[in-house]
Design a protein around this motif. Structure first.
Motif, PDB file in Angstrom:
ATOM      1  N   HIS A  28       0.820  -1.199   0.000  1.00 29.37           N
ATOM      2  CA  HIS A  28       0.000   0.000   0.000  1.00 29.37           C
ATOM      3  C   HIS A  28       0.856   1.253   0.000  1.00 29.37           C
ATOM      4  CE1 HIS A  28      -3.529  -2.318   0.464  1.00 29.37           C
ATOM      5  NE2 HIS A  28      -3.324  -2.657   1.723  1.00 29.37           N
ATOM      6  N   ALA A  29       0.181   2.367  -0.204  1.00 32.46           N
ATOM      7  CA  ALA A  29       0.806   3.657   0.034  1.00 32.46           C
ATOM      8  C   ALA A  29       0.948   3.809   1.543  1.00 32.46           C
ATOM      9  CB  ALA A  29      -0.053   4.766  -0.548  1.00 32.46           C
ATOM     10  N   GLN A  30       1.450   4.940   1.985  1.00 30.92           N
ATOM     11  CA  GLN A  30       1.655   5.123   3.417  1.00 30.92           C
ATOM     12  C   GLN A  30       0.384   4.873   4.215  1.00 30.92           C
ATOM     13  OE1 GLN A  30       3.161   9.214   3.013  1.00 30.92           O
ATOM     14  NE2 GLN A  30       4.777   8.581   4.406  1.00 30.92           N
ATOM     15  N   SER A  31       0.549   4.344   5.409  1.00 33.75           N
ATOM     16  CA  SER A  31      -0.584   4.180   6.306  1.00 33.75           C
ATOM     17  C   SER A  31      -0.879   5.508   6.977  1.00 33.75           C
ATOM     18  CB  SER A  31      -0.259   3.136   7.380  1.00 33.75           C
ATOM     19  OG  SER A  31       0.750   3.626   8.236  1.00 33.75           O
ATOM     20  N   ALA A  32      -2.041   5.597   7.582  1.00 38.88           N
ATOM     21  CA  ALA A  32      -2.402   6.829   8.287  1.00 38.88           C
ATOM     22  C   ALA A  32      -1.404   7.128   9.404  1.00 38.88           C
ATOM     23  CB  ALA A  32      -3.816   6.700   8.853  1.00 38.88           C
ATOM     24  N   MET A  33      -0.925   6.062  10.066  1.00 43.71           N
ATOM     25  CA  MET A  33       0.051   6.251  11.140  1.00 43.71           C
ATOM     26  C   MET A  33       1.358   6.814  10.584  1.00 43.71           C
ATOM     27  SD  MET A  33       1.413   3.448  13.923  1.00 43.71           S
ATOM     28  CE  MET A  33      -0.257   3.192  14.524  1.00 43.71           C
ATOM     29  N   ASP A  34       1.764   6.278   9.429  1.00 44.72           N
ATOM     30  CA  ASP A  34       2.989   6.783   8.806  1.00 44.72           C
ATOM     31  C   ASP A  34       2.847   8.257   8.464  1.00 44.72           C
ATOM     32  OD1 ASP A  34       4.219   4.322   8.926  1.00 44.72           O
ATOM     33  OD2 ASP A  34       3.508   3.718   6.944  1.00 44.72           O
ATOM     34  N   ARG A  35       1.683   8.594   7.943  1.00 44.72           N
ATOM     35  CA  ARG A  35       1.469   9.990   7.545  1.00 44.72           C
ATOM     36  C   ARG A  35       1.463  10.904   8.759  1.00 44.72           C
ATOM     37  NH1 ARG A  35      -2.802   7.569   4.786  1.00 44.72           N
ATOM     38  NH2 ARG A  35      -4.346   8.826   5.873  1.00 44.72           N
ATOM     39  N   ALA A  36       0.848  10.442   9.836  1.00 36.88           N
ATOM     40  CA  ALA A  36       0.801  11.253  11.048  1.00 36.88           C
ATOM     41  C   ALA A  36       2.204  11.478  11.608  1.00 36.88           C
ATOM     42  CB  ALA A  36      -0.086  10.583  12.094  1.00 36.88           C
ATOM     43  N   GLU A  37       3.005  10.404  11.580  1.00 38.60           N
ATOM     44  CA  GLU A  37       4.372  10.528  12.078  1.00 38.60           C
ATOM     45  C   GLU A  37       5.187  11.461  11.181  1.00 38.60           C
ATOM     46  OE1 GLU A  37       7.894  10.027  14.232  1.00 38.60           O
ATOM     47  OE2 GLU A  37       5.776   9.782  14.725  1.00 38.60           O
ATOM     48  N   MET A 157       3.459  10.049  -9.762  1.00 36.56           N
ATOM     49  CA  MET A 157       3.107   8.873 -10.566  1.00 36.56           C
ATOM     50  C   MET A 157       3.181   7.601  -9.724  1.00 36.56           C
ATOM     51  SD  MET A 157       4.729   7.663 -14.242  1.00 36.56           S
ATOM     52  CE  MET A 157       4.612   9.326 -14.917  1.00 36.56           C
ATOM     53  N   PHE A 158       4.215   7.501  -8.909  1.00 38.90           N
ATOM     54  CA  PHE A 158       4.373   6.318  -8.071  1.00 38.90           C
ATOM     55  C   PHE A 158       3.286   6.241  -7.007  1.00 38.90           C
ATOM     56  CE2 PHE A 158       6.640   4.079  -4.493  1.00 38.90           C
ATOM     57  CZ  PHE A 158       6.559   2.822  -5.061  1.00 38.90           C
ATOM     58  N   MET A 159       2.966   7.375  -6.418  1.00 39.99           N
ATOM     59  CA  MET A 159       1.895   7.398  -5.423  1.00 39.99           C
ATOM     60  C   MET A 159       0.576   6.965  -6.062  1.00 39.99           C
ATOM     61  SD  MET A 159       0.538  10.593  -3.086  1.00 39.99           S
ATOM     62  CE  MET A 159      -0.832  10.390  -1.947  1.00 39.99           C
ATOM     63  N   MET A 160       0.334   7.396  -7.291  1.00 45.53           N
ATOM     64  CA  MET A 160      -0.901   7.025  -7.982  1.00 45.53           C
ATOM     65  C   MET A 160      -0.955   5.509  -8.202  1.00 45.53           C
ATOM     66  SD  MET A 160      -2.627   8.601 -11.428  1.00 45.53           S
ATOM     67  CE  MET A 160      -1.516   7.888 -12.639  1.00 45.53           C
ATOM     68  N   ALA A 161       0.170   4.920  -8.584  1.00 46.49           N
ATOM     69  CA  ALA A 161       0.196   3.471  -8.789  1.00 46.49           C
ATOM     70  C   ALA A 161      -0.111   2.720  -7.499  1.00 46.49           C
ATOM     71  CB  ALA A 161       1.570   3.057  -9.323  1.00 46.49           C
ATOM     72  N   GLN A 162       0.440   3.211  -6.383  1.00 44.49           N
ATOM     73  CA  GLN A 162       0.174   2.581  -5.092  1.00 44.49           C
ATOM     74  C   GLN A 162      -1.299   2.682  -4.712  1.00 44.49           C
ATOM     75  OE1 GLN A 162       3.340   4.876  -2.978  1.00 44.49           O
ATOM     76  NE2 GLN A 162       3.862   2.886  -2.098  1.00 44.49           N
ATOM     77  N   LEU A 163      -1.872   3.858  -4.920  1.00 42.30           N
ATOM     78  CA  LEU A 163      -3.283   4.051  -4.570  1.00 42.30           C
ATOM     79  C   LEU A 163      -4.187   3.213  -5.456  1.00 42.30           C
ATOM     80  CD1 LEU A 163      -3.432   7.890  -3.863  1.00 42.30           C
ATOM     81  CD2 LEU A 163      -3.694   6.041  -2.225  1.00 42.30           C
ATOM     82  N   GLN A 164      -3.852   3.099  -6.728  1.00 40.35           N
ATOM     83  CA  GLN A 164      -4.649   2.260  -7.623  1.00 40.35           C
ATOM     84  C   GLN A 164      -4.600   0.803  -7.172  1.00 40.35           C
ATOM     85  OE1 GLN A 164      -2.593   3.541 -11.168  1.00 40.35           O
ATOM     86  NE2 GLN A 164      -4.334   4.746 -11.883  1.00 40.35           N
ATOM     87  N   LEU A 165      -3.447   0.373  -6.739  1.00 40.93           N
ATOM     88  CA  LEU A 165      -3.320  -0.987  -6.214  1.00 40.93           C
ATOM     89  C   LEU A 165      -4.156  -1.156  -4.959  1.00 40.93           C
ATOM     90  CD1 LEU A 165      -1.770  -3.703  -6.569  1.00 40.93           C
ATOM     91  CD2 LEU A 165      -0.053  -2.774  -5.031  1.00 40.93           C
ATOM     92  N   GLU A 167      -6.791   0.418  -4.165  1.00 42.04           N
ATOM     93  CA  GLU A 167      -8.221   0.470  -4.492  1.00 42.04           C
ATOM     94  C   GLU A 167      -8.655  -0.649  -5.435  1.00 42.04           C
ATOM     95  OE1 GLU A 167     -10.425   2.737  -3.042  1.00 42.04           O
ATOM     96  OE2 GLU A 167      -8.620   2.917  -1.814  1.00 42.04           O
ATOM     97  N   ASP A 168      -7.821  -1.690  -5.547  1.00 39.77           N
ATOM     98  CA  ASP A 168      -8.122  -2.862  -6.373  1.00 39.77           C
ATOM     99  C   ASP A 168      -8.209  -2.536  -7.862  1.00 39.77           C
ATOM    100  OD1 ASP A 168      -8.246  -4.198  -3.973  1.00 39.77           O
ATOM    101  OD2 ASP A 168     -10.426  -4.177  -3.873  1.00 39.77           O
ATOM    102  N   GLN A 169      -7.598  -1.445  -8.273  1.00 46.18           N
ATOM    103  CA  GLN A 169      -7.531  -1.087  -9.691  1.00 46.18           C
ATOM    104  C   GLN A 169      -6.216  -1.643 -10.243  1.00 46.18           C
ATOM    105  OE1 GLN A 169      -8.024   3.196  -9.958  1.00 46.18           O
ATOM    106  NE2 GLN A 169      -9.830   3.157  -8.646  1.00 46.18           N
ATOM    107  N   TYR A 170      -6.153  -2.952 -10.335  1.00 47.43           N
ATOM    108  CA  TYR A 170      -4.890  -3.614 -10.614  1.00 47.43           C
ATOM    109  C   TYR A 170      -4.363  -3.334 -12.019  1.00 47.43           C
ATOM    110  CZ  TYR A 170      -6.529  -6.119  -6.501  1.00 47.43           C
ATOM    111  OH  TYR A 170      -7.009  -6.428  -5.260  1.00 47.43           O
TER     112      TYR A 170
END
Length: 409
Positions: A28-37, A157-165, A167-170
């Protein structure tokens, strides 16, 4: 008359549940905890970040990129709006910052950099708000505006690929990663693993395995999830030998790591090597590492798939029940009854059937109990069990009625 019903109906639903092939963890992209930290550190080091901003900006994360990095400069007219947006962002005022970002995106006076940078910030804000669909939409805009330097452009672009993954947009994630890798020429493991994961999710296992392996080989400390993903890709693509070889290597390096050992159990089960799977789980049981209900169900189910190991299955069930780890439910008692019966321990089998039958969804277990009691010439008890079977409902009530028609009270 003795009844013979040595027909295995063992509970094997737990088999394969350890590694859960096909449901391995996604990258996944960063978790909420990662983002908070990250946000906390940003605030704590705000001064230091400003001091080092010039050196950070000069670092090129994609030196082999085919895209020529544009001059990233904000327009004079929109700079105040950008500053306002970032002030809100730094003050954790996400809604306000996103509103300003939308204004900049819609402003015809803004240049490509203004538009792209605002879209990039809006994407992060949407992601922080758990609005992944909006985040992807913003990232697409950021790429279309084409105004960021290569670090920002390919980071988006990389963040978008992670988010698509995520969200099951494989298919979309794979297309994004193909573009990303094609343009950046990156061989970084954290990039390759996302492509491998997308291929795996698309069930293109043979293509996924070498990409995932490349990521693992390129990483000094590959994540456990990556290794699990590769084992699953091997198993799903019919390369069971490779999956076992890898699982054995990981398990041998981590003898006290339950997850590594259970992954080894899973690949053994995939290969129908039940004896080896049981041996690994017995080591865990000896070390008191089978601490969950599903662990004991896995072990006794494994024994019930090995000819002549029914007695061992009963031992495991009793151990789990005694420790309070295995739940005393219908499945556990039924498995115990079958284990006793098929290891010629008839009286304990009857006792276990008596515990299982009231918990059963229908009368079939009562009917089996009646048959065993009849087999042991305990006719009155057999008739009582047959009555209970009919009352709860059975597929063949005539079988129960035959027992009720036996001579004797």
């Amino acid at each position: 008359m003795k009844l013979s019903f040595r027909h295995r109906t063992v509970l094997t639903a737990a088999i394969g549940a350890v590694l859960a092939l096909g449901t391995v963890a996604q990258v996944h992209a960063q978790s909420a905890m990662d983002r908070a930290e990250e946000r906390r550190q940003r605030h704590a080091q705000k001064g230091e970040d400003k001091k080092s901003s010039s050196s950070t900006a000069s670092k090129n994360d994609y030196p082999n990129a085919t895209r020529k990095s544009p001059d990233a400069k904000a327009s004079a007219k929109v700079t105040p709006k950008l500053k306002k947006m970032m002030d809100f962002y730094d003050d954790d005022k996400g809604a306000e910052a996103r509103a300003v970002a939308d204004e900049i995106i819609a402003n015809p006076a803004a240049n490509a950099y203004d538009h792209a940078f605002a879209a990039q910030i809006a994407a992060q804000l949407a992601y922080d708000a758990d609005d992944s669909a909006a985040a992807v939409a913003y990232l697409k805009k950021a790429l279309e505006f084409d105004g960021l330097d290569n670090n920002g452009h390919y980071g988006a672009m990389f963040m978008m690929a992670q988010l698509q993954l995520q969200e099951d947009q494989y298919a979309e994630s794979l297309a994004t990663m193909d573009r990303f890798l094609g343009e950046t020429k990156s061989t970084k493991p954290e990039h390759l693993i996302v492509k491998g994961n997308a291929l795996y999710r698309l069930e293109r296992y043979k293509e996924a395995a070498p990409i995932i392996k490349q990521a693992i080989d390129a990483s000094p400390e590959p994540k456990t999830d990556w290794q699990q993903l590769l084992m699953a890709a091997y198993a799903e693509s019919g390369q069971g030998g490779e999956a076992i070889k890898m699982a054995e290597a990981v398990a041998s390096k981590n003898p006290s790591d339950k997850r590594a050992q259970m992954n080894l159990v899973a690949v053994y089960l995939q290969a129908d090597q039940y004896d080896k799977a049981a041996a690994v789980m017995e080591k865990l049981r000896s070390a008191n590492q089978l601490g969950e209900d599903k662990d004991y169900r896995q072990l006794y189910s494994t024994y019930l798939n090995i000819d002549g190991q029914e007695k061992k299955a009963a031992e495991v069930i009793n151990d789990g029940l005694a420790k309070g780890v295995l739940k005393p439910d219908f499945q556990a008692y039924l498995a115990l009854a079958q284990s006793y019966y098929f290891s010629d321990q008839i009286n304990p089998a009857i006792d276990a059937y008596k515990k299982a039958a009231p918990l059963a969804p229908d009368g079939e277990t009562y009917l089996n109990l009646a048959r065993v009691l009849w087999q042991e010439d305990r006719i009155p008890e057999a008739k009582e069990a047959a009555k209970q079977a009919i009352a709860k409902g059975v597929k063949k009530p005539d079988d129960a009625k035959k027992i009720l028609a036996l001579p004797g009270k």
